[in-house]
Write a protein that holds these residues in place. Structure first.
Motif, PDB file in Angstrom:
ATOM      1  N   ALA A  73    -119.374 -34.478 -32.786  1.00 21.57           N
ATOM      2  CA  ALA A  73    -118.679 -34.622 -31.509  1.00 21.57           C
ATOM      3  C   ALA A  73    -118.995 -33.477 -30.560  1.00 21.57           C
ATOM      4  CB  ALA A  73    -117.172 -34.672 -31.747  1.00 21.57           C
ATOM      5  N   VAL A  74    -118.710 -33.740 -29.288  1.00 16.15           N
ATOM      6  CA  VAL A  74    -118.763 -32.727 -28.236  1.00 16.15           C
ATOM      7  C   VAL A  74    -117.372 -32.679 -27.622  1.00 16.15           C
ATOM      8  CG1 VAL A  74    -119.774 -32.074 -26.030  1.00 16.15           C
ATOM      9  CG2 VAL A  74    -121.197 -33.172 -27.756  1.00 16.15           C
ATOM     10  N   THR A  75    -116.755 -31.488 -27.601  1.00 15.30           N
ATOM     11  CA  THR A  75    -115.391 -31.332 -27.125  1.00 15.30           C
ATOM     12  C   THR A  75    -115.365 -30.357 -25.960  1.00 15.30           C
ATOM     13  OG1 THR A  75    -114.645 -31.625 -29.400  1.00 15.30           O
ATOM     14  CG2 THR A  75    -113.048 -30.765 -27.836  1.00 15.30           C
ATOM     15  N   VAL A  76    -114.651 -30.716 -24.893  1.00 22.21           N
ATOM     16  CA  VAL A  76    -114.490 -29.800 -23.757  1.00 22.21           C
ATOM     17  C   VAL A  76    -113.422 -28.783 -24.135  1.00 22.21           C
ATOM     18  CG1 VAL A  76    -113.852 -29.592 -21.340  1.00 22.21           C
ATOM     19  CG2 VAL A  76    -115.128 -31.597 -22.111  1.00 22.21           C
ATOM     20  N   LEU A  77    -113.809 -27.509 -24.205  1.00 24.57           N
ATOM     21  CA  LEU A  77    -112.878 -26.447 -24.552  1.00 24.57           C
ATOM     22  C   LEU A  77    -112.208 -25.859 -23.321  1.00 24.57           C
ATOM     23  CD1 LEU A  77    -115.078 -24.602 -27.195  1.00 24.57           C
ATOM     24  CD2 LEU A  77    -113.301 -26.309 -27.595  1.00 24.57           C
ATOM     25  N   HIS A  78    -112.969 -25.777 -22.220  1.00 25.30           N
ATOM     26  CA  HIS A  78    -112.416 -25.208 -20.987  1.00 25.30           C
ATOM     27  C   HIS A  78    -113.249 -25.695 -19.814  1.00 25.30           C
ATOM     28  CE1 HIS A  78    -110.261 -22.348 -18.476  1.00 25.30           C
ATOM     29  NE2 HIS A  78    -111.409 -21.992 -17.960  1.00 25.30           N
ATOM     30  N   GLU A  79    -112.596 -25.860 -18.660  1.00 18.13           N
ATOM     31  CA  GLU A  79    -113.294 -26.265 -17.443  1.00 18.13           C
ATOM     32  C   GLU A  79    -112.849 -25.353 -16.313  1.00 18.13           C
ATOM     33  OE1 GLU A  79    -113.773 -30.112 -14.480  1.00 18.13           O
ATOM     34  OE2 GLU A  79    -112.784 -30.340 -16.404  1.00 18.13           O
ATOM     35  N   LYS A  80    -113.805 -24.895 -15.522  1.00 17.64           N
ATOM     36  CA  LYS A  80    -113.486 -24.012 -14.404  1.00 17.64           C
ATOM     37  C   LYS A  80    -114.333 -24.417 -13.206  1.00 17.64           C
ATOM     38  CE  LYS A  80    -113.255 -19.152 -13.127  1.00 17.64           C
ATOM     39  NZ  LYS A  80    -113.467 -17.784 -13.552  1.00 17.64           N
ATOM     40  N   SER A  81    -113.680 -24.606 -12.076  1.00 19.50           N
ATOM     41  CA  SER A  81    -114.392 -24.923 -10.851  1.00 19.50           C
ATOM     42  C   SER A  81    -114.961 -23.639 -10.272  1.00 19.50           C
ATOM     43  CB  SER A  81    -113.444 -25.584  -9.855  1.00 19.50           C
ATOM     44  OG  SER A  81    -114.125 -25.853  -8.665  1.00 19.50           O
ATOM     45  N   LEU A  82    -116.210 -23.706  -9.833  1.00 15.66           N
ATOM     46  CA  LEU A  82    -116.868 -22.517  -9.298  1.00 15.66           C
ATOM     47  C   LEU A  82    -116.967 -22.601  -7.783  1.00 15.66           C
ATOM     48  CD1 LEU A  82    -119.849 -22.111 -11.759  1.00 15.66           C
ATOM     49  CD2 LEU A  82    -117.711 -20.869 -11.742  1.00 15.66           C
ATOM     50  N   SER A  83    -116.599 -21.523  -7.135  1.00 14.32           N
ATOM     51  CA  SER A  83    -116.854 -21.409  -5.709  1.00 14.32           C
ATOM     52  C   SER A  83    -118.087 -20.526  -5.566  1.00 14.32           C
ATOM     53  CB  SER A  83    -115.653 -20.798  -4.992  1.00 14.32           C
ATOM     54  OG  SER A  83    -115.459 -19.465  -5.409  1.00 14.32           O
ATOM     55  N   PRO A  84    -118.730 -20.483  -4.404  1.00 18.31           N
ATOM     56  CA  PRO A  84    -119.940 -19.674  -4.253  1.00 18.31           C
ATOM     57  C   PRO A  84    -119.737 -18.193  -4.567  1.00 18.31           C
ATOM     58  CG  PRO A  84    -119.668 -21.135  -2.384  1.00 18.31           C
ATOM     59  CD  PRO A  84    -118.434 -21.258  -3.218  1.00 18.31           C
TER      60      PRO A  84
END
Length: 156
Positions: A73-84
């Motif tokens: 499996a592939v699991t999303v551990l963390h997500e972060k939106s990036l600004s410039p």
């Protein structure tokens, strides 16, 4: 005299093969460049944590994802939106782990993540061909040979 004729035939054959490679590269890459097709997923870094498991940091459409990858499996551990202006720092990586900043494993992981991110960013910027160069990405391009040599040196 026979040696001269053989050398001329070899040079002519090499010229024909290189011309054919150049033509095919121009013909095949024209469709991808004309349509503006870009790779939507960029692998920022990968850290193996076991024999068949690893943590991968990728960028997709301005978001940075930390994925746990195993054989099943592939699991999303963390997500972060990036600004410039946003960059991942050592403190950000430590806070992602949920451990105190003075924890030795947290510091080691954060340092390796920071190093992998910097190395991957440098490698990605070195591998992106310049679209205005007529031979960009071609086997005839000097930058292609430099990138190949750098990759071979890195894997020693």
């Amino acid at each position: 005299m026979d040696t001269l004729i053989v050398a001329a035939r070899v040079a002519l054959s090499l010229g024909v093969v290189l011309a054919l490679l150049w033509y095919l590269q121009r013909r095949l890459s024209r469709g991808a460049l004309g349509k503006g097709v870009a790779n939507p997923v960029t692998v920022v870094g990968r850290q193996p944590i076991g024999q068949k498991a690893s943590v991968v940091v990728i960028e997709v459409d301005g978001a940075r994802l930390v994925l746990g990858v195993t054989e099943q499996a592939v699991t999303v551990l963390h997500e972060k939106s990036l600004s410039p202006t946003t960059t991942t720092t050592l403190d950000d990586a430590i806070s992602l782990l949920g451990r105190p900043a003075d924890s030795a494993p947290a510091m080691a992981f954060a340092r390796s993540l920071e190093t992998a991110t910097a190395t991957a960013d440098d490698a990605a910027s070195a591998q992106r061909p310049v679209a205005s160069a007529p031979l960009a990405g071609s086997i005839l391009s000097p930058s292609t040979w430099r990138q190949t040599a750098a990759l071979l040196r890195q894997n020693r």
